[in-house]
Design a protein around this motif. Structure first.
Motif, short mmCIF file in Angstrom:
data_model
loop_
_atom_site.label_atom_id
_atom_site.label_comp_id
_atom_site.label_asym_id
_atom_site.label_seq_id
_atom_site.Cartn_x
_atom_site.Cartn_y
_atom_site.Cartn_z
N VAL B 31 0.87 -1.17 0.00
CA VAL B 31 0.00 0.00 0.00
C VAL B 31 0.91 1.22 0.00
CG1 VAL B 31 -1.90 1.17 1.12
CG2 VAL B 31 -1.67 -1.30 1.33
N HIS B 32 0.87 1.95 -1.09
CA HIS B 32 1.84 3.01 -1.31
C HIS B 32 1.17 4.36 -1.07
CE1 HIS B 32 5.73 3.84 -3.57
NE2 HIS B 32 5.30 5.01 -3.15
N ALA B 33 1.66 5.12 -0.13
CA ALA B 33 1.05 6.42 0.17
C ALA B 33 1.70 7.51 -0.65
CB ALA B 33 1.22 6.73 1.65
N LEU B 34 0.87 8.48 -1.09
CA LEU B 34 1.41 9.69 -1.73
C LEU B 34 1.14 10.85 -0.80
CD1 LEU B 34 0.38 9.56 -5.51
CD2 LEU B 34 2.45 8.75 -4.42
N LEU B 35 2.19 11.60 -0.52
CA LEU B 35 2.04 12.74 0.39
C LEU B 35 2.49 14.00 -0.32
CD1 LEU B 35 3.42 11.99 3.97
CD2 LEU B 35 1.23 12.99 3.37
N GLY B 36 1.93 15.12 0.09
CA GLY B 36 2.36 16.39 -0.49
C GLY B 36 1.33 17.45 -0.19
N GLU B 37 1.75 18.70 -0.31
CA GLU B 37 0.82 19.79 -0.08
C GLU B 37 -0.19 19.84 -1.21
OE1 GLU B 37 2.62 23.44 2.20
OE2 GLU B 37 3.75 23.02 0.39
N ASN B 38 -1.20 20.71 -1.05
CA ASN B 38 -2.15 20.90 -2.15
C ASN B 38 -1.41 21.48 -3.34
OD1 ASN B 38 -4.59 20.14 -0.76
ND2 ASN B 38 -4.24 21.97 0.46
N GLY B 39 -1.66 20.92 -4.51
CA GLY B 39 -1.01 21.44 -5.70
C GLY B 39 0.39 20.91 -5.90
N ALA B 40 0.77 19.87 -5.13
CA ALA B 40 2.12 19.33 -5.27
C ALA B 40 2.23 18.40 -6.48
CB ALA B 40 2.53 18.59 -4.01
N CYS B 188 -4.60 -6.23 -0.36
CA CYS B 188 -3.17 -6.52 -0.22
C CYS B 188 -2.92 -8.01 -0.41
CB CYS B 188 -2.74 -6.17 1.20
SG CYS B 188 -1.80 -4.71 1.27
N ARG B 189 -3.76 -8.80 0.24
CA ARG B 189 -3.59 -10.25 0.13
C ARG B 189 -3.80 -10.72 -1.30
NH1 ARG B 189 -6.17 -10.30 5.13
NH2 ARG B 189 -8.20 -10.69 4.19
N GLN B 190 -4.71 -9.98 -2.03
CA GLN B 190 -4.95 -10.37 -3.43
C GLN B 190 -3.86 -9.87 -4.37
OE1 GLN B 190 -8.77 -8.65 -4.06
NE2 GLN B 190 -9.87 -10.26 -2.98
N LYS B 191 -2.80 -9.30 -3.78
CA LYS B 191 -1.64 -8.83 -4.56
C LYS B 191 -2.01 -7.74 -5.57
CE LYS B 191 1.57 -11.32 -2.73
NZ LYS B 191 2.34 -10.55 -1.74
N LYS B 192 -2.83 -6.79 -5.11
CA LYS B 192 -3.14 -5.65 -5.97
C LYS B 192 -2.11 -4.55 -5.70
CE LYS B 192 -7.42 -7.17 -6.93
NZ LYS B 192 -7.84 -7.66 -8.20
N ILE B 193 -2.02 -3.63 -6.63
CA ILE B 193 -1.20 -2.44 -6.41
C ILE B 193 -2.11 -1.37 -5.84
CG2 ILE B 193 0.25 -0.70 -7.48
CD1 ILE B 193 0.69 -2.81 -9.75
N ILE B 194 -1.80 -0.92 -4.65
CA ILE B 194 -2.69 0.05 -4.01
C ILE B 194 -1.95 1.36 -3.77
CG2 ILE B 194 -4.18 0.47 -2.03
CD1 ILE B 194 -3.95 -2.70 -1.71
N ILE B 195 -2.55 2.45 -4.25
CA ILE B 195 -1.97 3.77 -4.04
C ILE B 195 -2.94 4.56 -3.19
CG2 ILE B 195 -1.22 5.91 -5.14
CD1 ILE B 195 -0.48 4.18 -7.57
N PHE B 196 -2.45 5.19 -2.16
CA PHE B 196 -3.32 5.79 -1.16
C PHE B 196 -2.92 7.25 -0.94
CE2 PHE B 196 -5.06 6.47 3.03
CZ PHE B 196 -6.22 5.72 3.02
N ILE B 197 -3.84 8.17 -1.25
CA ILE B 197 -3.54 9.58 -1.03
C ILE B 197 -4.38 10.06 0.14
CG2 ILE B 197 -3.63 11.89 -1.99
CD1 ILE B 197 -3.34 10.71 -4.72
#
Lengths: 324, 498, 326
Positions: B31-40, B188-197
């Motif tokens: 599970v991959h998180a993306l972080l950043g300010e607004n407009g990043a 996650c168990r199903q081996k999906k690529i997960i992106i989380f903002i």
């Protein structure tokens, strides 16, 4: 000097319209002797004045991003009410003028109010207003068309100075006045702001609704003036005298460089569209083109103008991006 | 070779570079998180991934195969499912119709489609353990949390290979967040690529294993969440401090209140907001994007009317029906969108500047040239707007100068209260300096300024006091020692402030 | 509290759906009072011919309204197909069939052209279709400059045929209502609502907005051509201005039929009832002794009132959203 150059450059297509008009007259008069004669030009000029008044009126709703489809019966109404009032109801001429002014202003106000405040689509509202005026007119005059035009008006409509019709001069004065309104008055500044971007105008403290309503009132008055002049020229009023104008005014406005999305163009431009159409119309008559061909040509020309304009904006936008 | 790989992606909007040569990788089962300010640039990246937007250069590969989708449908078919921040549900359609929007459903013109759709929707809801949503209900009658749930189910029911949650938790209620947590584990168990903002650090810690931080359209680094502290992440998000261009803060606050609100309420937007602004004070509004800040400024400027509550100007109740009235009473707003609300781009600089005051300089409806020139000269001079020719259209100016025109236009009406919505966005450093100096000067002259910004650094350095908003309510009132970026961030993401 | 509010709102929008049927009932009652006994099955059969032409155009207009557009070219297409059929239709059975199909195809192509220029050049629908209206009615005038032409009697008979005691028009109206139910449940029927209600959302949701829009204009063109065919059979001659009155009337039928982009509601039956109402108004005025001169006035007033009504519904709908009312 610099400023004048910029003005000329910005209005090159309008100048082009005027130039094409003159060229057309010149070219056709080679083949048809009478076309370029002073008497025919004088006829063309007064036709131009009639169409011109309708078109500069139409310019205002279009500048707000709307449309006025009540032009035909607005002009018909003005002509018939004046003639019917004077002939059948024995009104005095000034009183009849006052009634005409009141009726057209009222109709314009109602259209404008419903469009601005009640958010009725401009096309449906003005089309509906057209049919309301038609019905009201028919039931008031019991289907008679009003009869002959009072003498005062016919004299005015047919008067000439040299070969120049007085109505054309009157129309020129109309253009100048409305140009002044558009470019130098508080209302004009607000109108362009509303036409280009209603939200920005609203946040700048402009009463968008009032500005929109006023545009429809101006259009109504101009249409009435056009109707009266036409009735004066023909010598009588008849039902359906404005029917063919609904589409022509829009075509003239579009050719005259007024964006149908609002906010771009001015009355001198739309007048150039009116001139071009007057001449093309007269040309088609001389060439004995049928009504069908005429209408077909309008459609094609207007569509072409619209597509050209839409593409101009897009090309312009692309160029701008590279500039930055 | 990563399972999802973004190589050298760039995208520009007009002059603004939203993405600059971005590389990004995500693997299956994480599970991959993306972080950043607004407009990043996070949302732009996601939109490019979902083919909702074209990109200028670079490529996106899934399982080593290059994605060539140009329509969102093709991206969907390639296995990319995006749960959008701004909901892509159709309010006028039923829940079941939304669930199967654009999908073939057995016999496609059958009247029984409605029944089939409802039955399948019920099955899907059962499968995803969602209760309390009737498939025949219209989506607009759902609560915000239910809509978000539906959006999640809609995307997941199409069994995508890549699942992107673009701030999908912002509107969920607490037990729905629990539900989502279970769902993500299962994915996650199903081996999906997960992106989380998300902007909520707590959720990111709980849901994700890897984090990538974005700043100004660039990828500033990827870390394992177990190996990185919150402080470091905040540092990465904010970047190196650029100090020195903020004017000195002096206390010019006066005693008398300029603008007060009492229990301002608007369903879903404002939650009983009561604030008190004094003359000579610069007050900031902070918080995550879309937490009612815009609604508050719109209500104060007369553009919308709150459902309940009142606005007091100089202690007296003020009726503000539209911006025109508000301006007449001395309240002016720099609106959110410069291009569609602040300025009429096609008109000349002069015309834009004069819009609010055209009636004052007109006699018999015609504009007095002398007065016009006086006003324009004064405006250009006082704000140091660099204009070649004042008759040029305003869109020939750069962003910063355009914003100066907006401000100068409003100053024409000599407002007592100035409301500013994120007015430094897309503005260069030098212009910012001029503007902040002007703000402090206006405050010193006794004006009251309310200033919303997504940039916390600005809030801290320019404002005397900052109100942090969350879900329509003012959650914190920070001033003096407590006015720090950390505290604003904490208050915005729902942590208590010390 | 929330539940109650919901129910209130739902009943309000339901009310809106029933408005056309209520207006129709009121008109029928008034006609029944003024001219007792006139309304019976035979009357229905006779009237159906007038209804079906407008209903076809009205349904097309309804669909176009639902994607936020307008189709003024229906007027031109009706005139053109009417003139074309009146002048060139052959006598033989296969000839008539092929010709009719050809005319329907022309309608589809006309619609596709509308959709194409609107989508491709981003023209405003009403101004774009205004130009195509002019083009088609100009073409109609080229074929037939005054009313006239000769229609094969076989064609007239076929479209005015009675199955038992039921006319083709009446059957077609019934069929349209049924087709409407199927259409609303179809993918296109749903896609169209989503494009009209949230274009961006529909696009993100994987709907091809361009295709949907063009398809809808194509359907509108097809229905207009069908309407032109029926008109030809009924009048047994062609008129280059046959379609002009259809523009206002079809918009009116659609609006009175209760379609609304704001609520996402539309139905074929509603559009048909709207068309019936517009047609009956004339009859009503005759029945109640209102001068025929007032017809167009009342039509205008009713159209505007109906649009006001639907814009009030939209306002009511939007009050809960935080929208700036410019």
């Amino acid at each position: 000097m610099e400023k004048w150059k910029a003005v000329l450059k910005n209005n090159s297509d309008i100048l082009g319209n005027y130039l094409i008009s003159v060229l057309l007259v010149a070219v056709i008069s080679i083949f048809y002797r009478g076309f370029g004669s002073l008497s025919h030009i004088s006829v063309l000029l007064s036709d131009f004045a009639i169409l011109g008044f309708l078109v500069i009126g139409q310019t205002f709703p279009v500048l707000t991003g709307g449309i006025d489809m009540s032009v035909p019966y607005m002009m018909n109404c003005a002509a018939v009410v004046l003639n019917y009032g004077v002939n059948t109801k024995n009104w005095s001429l000034p009183a009849a003028f006052l009634v005409v002014a009141a009726i057209t202003l009222l109709a314009g106000t109602v259209s404008g109010f419903c469009i601005a405040w009640l958010k009725v689509h401009p096309m449906i509202m003005t089309y509906g207003m057209n049919s309301i005026l038609m019905g009201a007119l028919l039931s008031w005059t019991k289907g008679t068309a009003g009869g002959f035009t009072p003498e005062g008006l016919t004299i005015f409509a047919k008067a000439k100075i040299g070969f120049l019709p007085v109505v054309t001069l009157f129309f020129a004065a109309g253009i100048l006045t409305l140009m002044l309104v558009l470019k130098r008055s508080a209302y004009g500044k607000r109108l362009y702001a509303v036409g280009n971007c209603k939200r920005a105008a609203y946040f700048s403290g402009i009463n968008v609704k009032a500005v929109t309503m006023a545009a429809y009132m101006i259009s109504a008055v101009c249409a009435a003036v056009g109707g009266l002049i036409m009735s004066g020229r023909v010598g009588q009023s008849y039902l359906g005298m404005g029917d063919s104008y609904m589409f022509i005014t829009l075509a003239a406005v579009a050719i005259g460089g007024i964006s149908m999305n609002g906010g771009k163009g001015h009355v001198a431009g739309s007048a150039s569209g009116a001139l071009l159409i007057t001449i093309v119309l007269s040309m088609l008559t001389v060439l004995k083109a049928s009504l069908g061909v005429q209408q077909l040509l309008y459609g094609v020309v207007l569509l072409g103008a619209l597509i050209l304009e839409a593409n101009k904006i897009r090309f312009g936008g692309r160029r701008k991006k590279y500039d930055h | 070779m990563a399972d999802l790989e973004v190589k050298g992606l760039s995208k520009a909007f007009g002059g603004v570079q939203a993405l600059q040569n971005v590389d990004f990788q995500a693997a299956k089962g994480e599970v991959h998180a993306l972080l950043g300010e607004n407009g990043a640039g996070k949302s732009t990246l996601i939109k490019c991934l979902g083919a909702c937007q074209s990109y200028d250069s670079g490529e996106i590969c899934l399982n080593g195969k290059r994605l060539t989708a140009v329509h969102p449908r093709q991206a969907m078919e390639a296995g990319i499912g995006i749960i959008f921040q701004e909901l892509s549900l159709i309010p006028n359609l039923s829940v079941a119709d939304n669930l199967f929007l654009g999908m073939k459903l057995g016999n496609k013109t059958s009247v029984t489609r409605k029944r089939i759709a409802c039955r399948r929707a019920e099955k899907i809801f059962e499968e995803f353990k969602v209760e309390g949503i009737d498939p025949e209900q219209k989506v607009e009658s759902l609560s915000l949390s239910e809509k978000q749930t539906l959006e999640i189910v809609k995307v997941l029911s199409r069994d995508p290979e890549v699942v992107v949650f673009d701030e999908a938790t912002s509107a969920l209620t607490a037990n729905r967040v629990e539900w989502l947590f279970g769902l993500v584990e299962q994915l996650c168990r199903q081996k999906k690529i997960i992106i989380f903002i998300s902007h909520r650090m707590g959720e990111i810690r709980r849901f994700c294993s890897v984090v990538t931080v974005f700043r100004n359209g660039q990828n500033v680094g990827t870390r394992l969440l177990t190996e990185v502290e919150n402080d470091e992440l905040v540092q990465m998000m904010l970047g190196r401090k650029i100090a020195g261009y903020y004017p000195e803060k002096t206390d010019t606050c006066r005693e008398d209140a300029a603008l007060e609100t009492k229990d301002l309420f608007f369903e879903h937007y404002l939650d009983n907001v009561s604030i008190r602004l004094k003359y000579g004070e610069v007050v900031g509004i902070g918080g995550l994007a879309g937490q009612g800040q815009n609604a508050l400024l719109l209500a104060l400027s007369g553009a919308v009317k709150a459902q309940r509550g009142e606005i007091l100007l100089d202690g007296k109740q003020a009726v503000l029906k539209n911006p025109k009235q508000a301006m007449a009473k001395g309240i002016s707003l720099v609106p959110e969108e410069r291009a569609t609300e602040g300025l009429v781009l096609e008109l000349s600089i002069a015309d834009n500047l004069l819009l609010p005051v055209v009636s004052d300089i007109a006699r018999f409806g015609l504009i007095n040239r002398k007065k016009e020139k006086e006003l324009l000269d004064h405006a250009v001079e006082s704000l140091q707007i660099k204009v070649g020719n004042i008759d040029n259209p305003v869109n020939s100016l750069s962003g910063g100068n355009q914003q100066k025109v907006v401000l100068a236009k409003l100053m024409m009406t000599h407002p007592k209260v100035l409301l500013l919505y994120d007015f430094t966005r897309g503005v260069d450093v030098g212009t910012k300096n001029t503007m902040f100096t002007l703000l402090r000067k206006l405050a010193a002259d006794g004006n009251c300024i309310l200033f919303y910004s997504t940039d916390m650094e600005e809030l801290v350095n320019v404002c005397d006091r900052v109100l942090v908003m969350d879900q329509g309510a003012v959650k914190a009132d920070l001033s003096g020692e407590r006015l720090t970026e950390e505290n604003i961030l904490k208050a915005s993401i729902g942590d208590g402030v010390a | 509290m929330g539940n109650q509010k919901n129910r209130l709102q739902r009943s309000f929008s339901n009310l809106n759906i029933w408005i056309p049927y209520m207006i129709l009932a009121i008109i029928l009652i008034i006609m029944g009072i003024y001219q007792p006994g006139v309304i019976n099955f035979n009357w229905l059969n006779r009237q159906a011919d007038a209804w079906v032409t407008l209903a076809l155009a009205g349904i097309g207009q309804t669909l176009v309204f639902m994607i936020g557009g307008t189709d003024l070219s229906v007027g031109g297409v009706i005139s053109f197909t009417n003139c074309l059929a009146a002048v060139y239709m052959p006598q033989s059975v296969p000839g008539i069939l092929a010709f009719s199909l050809g005319i329907l195809l022309i309608g589809v192509l006309a619609g596709a052209f509308n959709g194409f220029i609107i989508v491709k050049f981003r023209l405003q629908p009403f101004i774009a279709t205004l130009t195509t209206w002019a083009i088609w009615s100009g073409a109609a005038l080229c074929i037939l400059s005054v009313d006239g032409g000769k229609v094969p009697s076989l064609f007239t008979k076929a479209l005015l045929h009675k199955f038992g005691s039921v006319k083709v028009s009446l059957l077609l109206l019934a069929a349209l209502i049924v087709i409407g139910i199927f259409f609303k449940a179809s993918r296109l029927g749903i896609a169209l609502v989503s494009v009209g209600s949230n274009e961006k959302g529909a696009y993100f949701g994987g709907i091809s907005v361009t295709r949907t829009k063009i398809l809808v204009y194509m359907i509108s063109g097809l229905l207009a051509a069908a309407s032109g065919l029926f008109r030809t059979a009924q009048v047994a001659s062609g008129s280059p201005t046959a379609g002009d009155s259809f523009i206002l009337l079809s918009c009116a039928s659609a609006v009175i039929g209760g379609c609304s982009v704001a609520t996402g509601y539309y139905s074929f039956a509603g559009a048909i009832v709207g068309a019936v109402i517009m047609r009956l108004l004339t009859g009503l005025m005759v029945a109640t002794g209102v001068s025929s001169y007032m017809t167009s006035l009342l039509q205008g007033v009713i159209l505007i009132l109906a649009v006001c009504l639907s814009s009030f519904t939209a306002l009511f709908h939007n009050r809960k959203k935080m929208e700036v009312d410019v």
